[in-house]
Enzyme design. Structure first.
Site, PDB file in Angstrom:
ATOM      1  CB  SER A 144      -1.037  -0.041   1.263  1.00 56.64           C
ATOM      2  OG  SER A 144      -1.927   1.097   1.012  1.00 56.64           O
TER       3      SER A 144
ATOM      4  CG  HIS B  93      -4.182  -1.630  -2.002  1.00 58.07           C
ATOM      5  ND1 HIS B  93      -4.619  -2.347  -0.973  1.00 58.07           N
ATOM      6  CD2 HIS B  93      -3.846  -0.517  -1.739  1.00 58.07           C
ATOM      7  CE1 HIS B  93      -4.388  -1.585   0.172  1.00 58.07           C
ATOM      8  NE2 HIS B  93      -3.819  -0.464  -0.270  1.00 58.07           N
TER       9      HIS B  93
END
Length: 351
Positions: free
Chosen positions: A72, A97
């Site tokens: 992330s 993501h």
């Protein structure tokens, strides 16, 4: 000092401030590389961009090492390391993501929810744009790869995707520490033995050229050439300064001569005008008392002569009368009446 930073907890405002503080401290201490070790599952976007901006504006080389997870927000910090110096351990992973939203919208007005969504969309676009810059992938490709899913990449896959550069090995660690390798261990015949003595100058230059493509000799040659060109430029500048000074002196001399010529010409013209006026007085075309007015009226003697050339005498040279202006001839009396001459001027011509 080791100049090492470990990011092993989720990014928050406080942890981001500490990371930025360390980057600034190390930057002030010198230009040696700063090593950032990452094993983090992500964190707050605000904290991410705080650290990212500090890394991008740091003047030192920043070596990033993924020692476990760079997920992330942490994936972007890892990818922001100096190109060619983003290392992964063999079993590390990178996860990319979309921006995740953690908020409770119960009871919130629709307008506020829409405003918050717009703000999250801006963060998403910034995240993808930065990732595209670090990986070399297009924004469209990244959106396609991460929309609706978590994209996990192994160390080799991260290298292929452009967010990492190399899997770190013991051999890399030896070269990075600039220590000599000597032979192999007696146990497995493979593990390098690290000697305490440092590389000499020739070995270090050879390692820089081989491992990093840095040819110090070529750079030194370029530096010498640049210094030579700089010296030539300074010489040309000095010559230009001398020429400029000479030009300034000449311009000053020319200006002085021009001023002298103008002054002399003005004095000469003034003398000519005075002579021309005296001739007018002798011819009876003007009166001596009008000298100042006439000289101011005409710019040149030629202008004065042109104006008076067809003018008749304004005062008879032998005016009749008993003297002291008591009896004047007709022409003189008319001029006095018109205010063109005074009785004092006329008396000078009476007998």
């Amino acid at each position: 000092m080791e100049r090492e930073i470990y990011i092993t907890e989720n990014l928050t405002k406080d942890s981001a401030n500490e990371i930025v503080r360390l980057l600034k401290v190390f930057e002030q201490q010198g230009n040696n590389p700063i090593k950032v070790y990452v094993n983090c599952y992500g964190g707050e976007l605000g904290a991410l961009f705080t650290v990212l901006d500090a890394m991008k504006t740091c003047t030192c080389e920043i070596i990033t090492v993924n020692i476990g997870e760079a997920d992330s927000a942490a994936s972007l910090i890892f990818a922001a390391g100096t190109k060619g110096k983003r290392y992964c351990t063999e079993n590390s992973r990178v996860m990319l993501h979309e921006v995740h939203i953690f908020t409770d919208i119960n009871g919130e007005p629709l307008s506020r929810v829409e405003a918050n969504l717009k703000e999250w969309q801006i963060h998403q676009e910034r995240y993808i744009a930065e990732l595209a810059g670090f990986s070399g992938k297009s924004v469209e490709q990244i959106k396609k790869d991460i929309t609706g899913k978590d994209l996990y990449l192994s160390a080799q896959e991260a290298i292929a995707y452009g967010v990492a550069d190399k899997v770190v090995t013991l051999d890399d660690r030896v070269r990075y520490q600039l220590q000599k390798k000597g032979g192999v261990t007696a146990n497995d015949g493979k593990t390098p033995v690290i000697k305490e003595n440092q590389m000499n100058k020739e070995e270090m230059l050879a390692a820089l050229k081989k491992e990093h493509g840095v040819d110090v000799s070529a750079l030194q040659k370029q530096a010498d050439e640049a210094a030579k060109l700089k010296a030539e430029l300074e010489a040309v500048k000095k010559d230009n300064e001398k020429l400029t000074a000479s030009k300034t002196d000449l311009e000053a001399q020319v200006a002085e001569v021009k001023k002298t010529v103008e002054t002399t010409a003005a004095e000469l013209e003034a003398a000519k005008k005075e002579t021309a006026f005296n001739e007018l007085v002798r011819a009876g075309k003007e009166f001596a008392s009008q000298k100042e007015t006439v000289l101011k009226t005409f710019k040149t003697a030629a202008d004065m002569q042109e104006f008076y050339k067809d003018r008749p005498a304004v005062l008879k040279t032998q005016a009749t009368g008993k003297g002291n202006g008591e009896v004047m001839d007709e022409t003189t009396a008319k001029l006095i009446a018109e205010g063109k001459i005074t009785k004092e001027d006329a008396d000078k011509y009476l007998k």
